[in-house]
Design a protein around this motif. Sequence first.
Motif, PDB file in Angstrom:
ATOM      1  N   THR A  84      77.686   5.533 -42.004  1.00  0.00           N
ATOM      2  CA  THR A  84      78.985   4.979 -42.402  1.00  0.00           C
ATOM      3  C   THR A  84      79.014   3.456 -42.349  1.00  0.00           C
ATOM      4  OG1 THR A  84      80.018   4.934 -40.185  1.00  0.00           O
ATOM      5  CG2 THR A  84      80.104   7.027 -41.394  1.00  0.00           C
ATOM      6  N   LEU A  85      77.971   2.832 -41.792  1.00  0.00           N
ATOM      7  CA  LEU A  85      77.965   1.378 -41.643  1.00  0.00           C
ATOM      8  C   LEU A  85      77.766   0.690 -42.992  1.00  0.00           C
ATOM      9  CD1 LEU A  85      75.745   0.925 -38.452  1.00  0.00           C
ATOM     10  CD2 LEU A  85      78.243   1.176 -38.602  1.00  0.00           C
ATOM     11  N   SER A  86      78.265  -0.528 -43.093  1.00  0.00           N
ATOM     12  CA  SER A  86      78.059  -1.315 -44.305  1.00  0.00           C
ATOM     13  C   SER A  86      76.573  -1.614 -44.462  1.00  0.00           C
ATOM     14  CB  SER A  86      78.859  -2.612 -44.236  1.00  0.00           C
ATOM     15  OG  SER A  86      78.333  -3.452 -43.223  1.00  0.00           O
ATOM     16  N   ARG A  87      76.190  -1.945 -45.685  1.00  0.00           N
ATOM     17  CA  ARG A  87      74.776  -2.221 -45.958  1.00  0.00           C
ATOM     18  C   ARG A  87      74.261  -3.342 -45.068  1.00  0.00           C
ATOM     19  NH1 ARG A  87      72.442  -5.307 -50.368  1.00  0.00           N
ATOM     20  NH2 ARG A  87      74.587  -5.733 -50.916  1.00  0.00           N
ATOM     21  N   GLY A  88      75.081  -4.373 -44.839  1.00  0.00           N
ATOM     22  CA  GLY A  88      74.664  -5.498 -44.006  1.00  0.00           C
ATOM     23  C   GLY A  88      74.431  -5.128 -42.552  1.00  0.00           C
ATOM     24  N   ASN A  89      75.146  -4.136 -42.056  1.00  0.00           N
ATOM     25  CA  ASN A  89      74.984  -3.721 -40.661  1.00  0.00           C
ATOM     26  C   ASN A  89      73.938  -2.623 -40.491  1.00  0.00           C
ATOM     27  OD1 ASN A  89      76.857  -5.481 -39.516  1.00  0.00           O
ATOM     28  ND2 ASN A  89      78.562  -4.123 -39.958  1.00  0.00           N
ATOM     29  N   ARG A  90      73.709  -1.863 -41.554  1.00  0.00           N
ATOM     30  CA  ARG A  90      72.817  -0.709 -41.421  1.00  0.00           C
ATOM     31  C   ARG A  90      71.398  -1.099 -41.011  1.00  0.00           C
ATOM     32  NH1 ARG A  90      73.575   2.225 -46.611  1.00  0.00           N
ATOM     33  NH2 ARG A  90      75.786   2.148 -46.142  1.00  0.00           N
TER      34      ARG A  90
ATOM     35  N   MET B 124      81.682  -4.072 -34.715  1.00  0.00           N
ATOM     36  CA  MET B 124      81.628  -4.281 -36.166  1.00  0.00           C
ATOM     37  C   MET B 124      82.868  -3.727 -36.856  1.00  0.00           C
ATOM     38  SD  MET B 124      77.800  -2.731 -36.703  1.00  0.00           S
ATOM     39  CE  MET B 124      77.910  -1.527 -35.380  1.00  0.00           C
TER      40      MET B 124
ATOM     41  N   GLY C  87      82.473  -3.798 -40.113  1.00  0.00           N
ATOM     42  CA  GLY C  87      81.743  -3.415 -41.320  1.00  0.00           C
ATOM     43  C   GLY C  87      81.258  -1.979 -41.295  1.00  0.00           C
ATOM     44  N   PHE C  88      82.202  -1.055 -41.498  1.00  0.00           N
ATOM     45  CA  PHE C  88      81.848   0.347 -41.675  1.00  0.00           C
ATOM     46  C   PHE C  88      82.921   0.975 -42.555  1.00  0.00           C
ATOM     47  CE2 PHE C  88      84.974   0.740 -38.411  1.00  0.00           C
ATOM     48  CZ  PHE C  88      85.426   2.039 -38.382  1.00  0.00           C
ATOM     49  N   ASP C  89      82.611   2.114 -43.138  1.00  0.00           N
ATOM     50  CA  ASP C  89      83.518   2.800 -44.062  1.00  0.00           C
ATOM     51  C   ASP C  89      84.405   3.755 -43.270  1.00  0.00           C
ATOM     52  OD1 ASP C  89      84.688   4.523 -45.959  1.00  0.00           O
ATOM     53  OD2 ASP C  89      83.016   4.234 -47.342  1.00  0.00           O
ATOM     54  N   ARG C  90      85.647   3.358 -43.072  1.00  0.00           N
ATOM     55  CA  ARG C  90      86.564   4.175 -42.262  1.00  0.00           C
ATOM     56  C   ARG C  90      86.780   5.559 -42.869  1.00  0.00           C
ATOM     57  NH1 ARG C  90      91.423   0.297 -40.061  1.00  0.00           N
ATOM     58  NH2 ARG C  90      90.142  -1.434 -39.408  1.00  0.00           N
TER      59      ARG C  90
END
Length: 197
Positions: free
Chosen positions: A73-79, A131, A133-136
């Motif tokens: 579920t994390l954003s690409r930048g955090n993954r 973070m 930066g994730f997709d809720r």
Amino acid sequence: MGEKDAVTSVPLHPLLASRWSPRALDPAFELAEAQFTALFEAARWAPSWGNTQPARYLAGRRGEPTFDRIHGTLSRGNRGWAASAAALAIGLAQTVADDGEPLPYAAYGLGLASENLVLQAVAEGLVAHQMAGFDREAARAEFAVPGDFEPMIAIAVGAPGSADELPDRLQQKEQAPRTRKPLAELVFTDGWGSPRY
């Protein structure tokens, strides 16, 4: 004390002075079950409005399916960098009480609980990075989160690692000095904008 300790006007407790949010994590470090449990025990004892205790967590250690599901579920930048975390969690706030009444300070309660979690990590010699930066909605769907709980924050916990493994952009962030607004912009007296310090 570490090289990224806060530069403060008066001494702070080492837990506060040394807390920061690195992305460089040791991919070989494994979080013991007792350490993992202590994070959430610390969160459990945070203050909350009317003792409503609105904080909830979805959490898993690296190697567990829940870790992978949160990671997805994390954003690409955090993954990329968060794959080296020893544990991942998503913090959720209960926004409606069991009796159907709104919980007006749910986000504040989750914030207090999450800060307790982070400081417990620091006390264990670990680091944590929170973070947005994730997709809720992806998290809601992946874990069948009820409508009266709001996913608000993702947290990576681990042991410090080498910034050399990070992309150049993140290495620069990792090595930059820590900065904060001066106290004169935070604390007022007599009237708004009149600095106390």
